[in-house]
Design a protein around this motif. Structure first.
Motif, short mmCIF file in Angstrom:
data_model
loop_
_atom_site.label_atom_id
_atom_site.label_comp_id
_atom_site.label_asym_id
_atom_site.label_seq_id
_atom_site.Cartn_x
_atom_site.Cartn_y
_atom_site.Cartn_z
N GLY A 1 -6.94 23.04 -2.74
CA GLY A 1 -8.16 22.31 -3.09
C GLY A 1 -9.35 23.25 -3.18
O GLY A 1 -10.19 23.32 -2.27
N ALA A 2 -9.42 23.97 -4.29
CA ALA A 2 -10.39 25.05 -4.43
C ALA A 2 -11.84 24.58 -4.39
O ALA A 2 -12.75 25.38 -4.11
N ASP A 3 -12.09 23.30 -4.68
CA ASP A 3 -13.47 22.82 -4.78
C ASP A 3 -13.94 22.07 -3.55
O ASP A 3 -15.04 21.50 -3.55
N ILE A 4 -13.16 22.04 -2.49
CA ILE A 4 -13.55 21.25 -1.33
C ILE A 4 -14.84 21.75 -0.71
O ILE A 4 -15.66 20.97 -0.20
N GLY A 5 -15.07 23.05 -0.80
CA GLY A 5 -16.32 23.61 -0.29
C GLY A 5 -17.52 23.14 -1.09
O GLY A 5 -18.58 22.84 -0.53
N LEU B 1 -11.45 19.61 -7.34
CA LEU B 1 -10.16 19.58 -6.67
C LEU B 1 -10.32 19.80 -5.18
O LEU B 1 -10.88 20.82 -4.75
N ILE B 2 -9.81 18.85 -4.38
CA ILE B 2 -9.96 18.95 -2.92
C ILE B 2 -8.62 19.07 -2.21
O ILE B 2 -8.58 19.32 -1.01
N GLY B 3 -7.51 18.88 -2.93
CA GLY B 3 -6.20 18.98 -2.29
C GLY B 3 -5.08 18.78 -3.29
O GLY B 3 -5.32 18.69 -4.50
N ARG B 4 -3.87 18.73 -2.77
CA ARG B 4 -2.71 18.52 -3.65
C ARG B 4 -1.62 17.77 -2.88
O ARG B 4 -1.44 17.98 -1.69
N GLN C 1 0.83 -1.20 0.00
CA GLN C 1 0.00 0.00 0.00
C GLN C 1 0.86 1.26 0.00
O GLN C 1 1.83 1.37 0.75
N LEU C 2 0.50 2.21 -0.85
CA LEU C 2 1.22 3.48 -0.93
C LEU C 2 0.46 4.56 -0.19
O LEU C 2 -0.75 4.73 -0.40
N GLU C 3 1.14 5.29 0.65
CA GLU C 3 0.54 6.42 1.35
C GLU C 3 0.89 7.71 0.61
O GLU C 3 2.06 7.99 0.36
N ILE C 4 -0.14 8.46 0.26
CA ILE C 4 0.06 9.71 -0.49
C ILE C 4 -0.29 10.88 0.41
O ILE C 4 -1.44 11.01 0.86
N PRO C 5 0.68 11.75 0.72
CA PRO C 5 0.39 12.92 1.55
C PRO C 5 -0.40 13.96 0.75
O PRO C 5 -0.12 14.19 -0.43
N VAL C 6 -1.38 14.57 1.40
CA VAL C 6 -2.23 15.55 0.71
C VAL C 6 -2.46 16.75 1.62
O VAL C 6 -2.84 16.59 2.78
N CYS C 7 -2.26 17.94 1.07
CA CYS C 7 -2.66 19.16 1.75
C CYS C 7 -4.04 19.52 1.20
O CYS C 7 -4.19 19.84 0.01
N TYR C 8 -5.05 19.41 2.05
CA TYR C 8 -6.43 19.59 1.62
C TYR C 8 -6.88 21.05 1.73
O TYR C 8 -6.45 21.79 2.61
N GLY C 9 -7.79 21.44 0.82
CA GLY C 9 -8.46 22.72 0.90
C GLY C 9 -7.57 23.92 0.61
O GLY C 9 -6.44 23.79 0.15
N GLY C 10 -8.10 25.10 0.88
CA GLY C 10 -7.36 26.34 0.65
C GLY C 10 -6.91 26.49 -0.79
O GLY C 10 -7.64 26.13 -1.73
#
Length: 239
Positions: free
Chosen positions: A116-120, A200-203, A104-113
């Motif tokens: 991730g412009a569409d998280i709202g 888009l929810i994060g990067r 299993q690969l773990e992918i770090p993600v910075c969400y929102g802001g």
């Protein structure tokens, strides 16, 4: 198992009607059995969802071998029969099995802001808070069912039902590399900057595609993925 020609030098082999792990294991097993058949005219093998697409050398061989299409179908049938008889062993011994947590690969993600412009919009559609979206998205386990659209783009199954969100009505002309998005019932990561219509929810700072690497794509069909939420500071410090 059914066959359908794709142009004059490829055949699409369908191994099931539902997208599930049992079918995916058969797809991976057949793909593995065919990838070493370059001497028999196999040029490329592309597994995805319930199918394996086999690209082959369309140059005719001896007349008694039939057409190139018939010849490749016979080869696929023979390899499929063999792989169907031992596909579970093939997965465990050669491919690391879907249930092997070490793969299993773990992918770090910075969400929102800004990441991730569409998280709202996803949160509003799901009647959740952005924090709940992050918790659900990062808490699920995903399986790569296809790689395509752009080099290394993984289509991930396993998105919680509450997060199923329609694609944007108007695609963006440029989505930054590493963007994590939701498109309908799937989530995925844009490995390179490209147009795209997913929410888009994060990067992630992790590079999923490196042209000079071997293999260049970090993920392949059947791999498992987990996302881990990180801070903007973590993102900036990633090396």
């Amino acid at each position: 198992m059914t066959f359908a020609p794709l142009g004059d030098s490829a055949v699409v082999v369908t191994l099931g009607s539902s997208i599930d792990e049992a079918t995916l294991l058969r797809v991976r097993s057949l793909a593995a059995a065919l990838e070493s058949e370059t001497a028999a005219g196999v040029v490329d093998v592309v597994p995805a969802y319930t199918t394996v697409t086999v690209f082959y050398n369309a140059t005719p061989h001896a007349p008694d071998n039939g057409s190139p299409y018939d010849r490749i179908c016979r080869l696929i049938t023979a390899r499929a029969e063999k792989s169907d008889n031992s596909w579970s062993e093939v997965m465990r011994e050669n491919l690391g099995g879907l249930h092997d947590e070490a793969a299993q690969l773990e992918i770090p993600v910075c969400y929102g802001g800004a990441f991730g412009a569409d998280i709202g919009d996803v949160a509003q559609c799901a009647k959740l808070t952005p924090e709940e979206v992050i918790e659900l998205h990062s808490g699920a386990s995903y399986v790569v069912h296809a790689v395509g659209f752009t080099p290394g783009f993984p289509y991930l199954a396993g998105l919680p039902g509450k997060l199923h969100t329609p694609r944007r009505a108007t695609p963006r002309t440029n989505v930054p590399a590493g963007s994590v998005g939701i498109g309908g019932a799937q989530t995925g990561v844009y490995p390179i900057a490209t147009p795209g219509g997913w929410q888009l929810i994060g990067r992630t700072p992790l590079a999923l595609f490196r042209a000079a690497a071997n293999p260049p794509a970090l993920l392949r069909v059947g791999d498992r993925v987990k996302f881990k939420a990180i801070t903007p500071e973590d993102f900036a410090a990633w090396k």
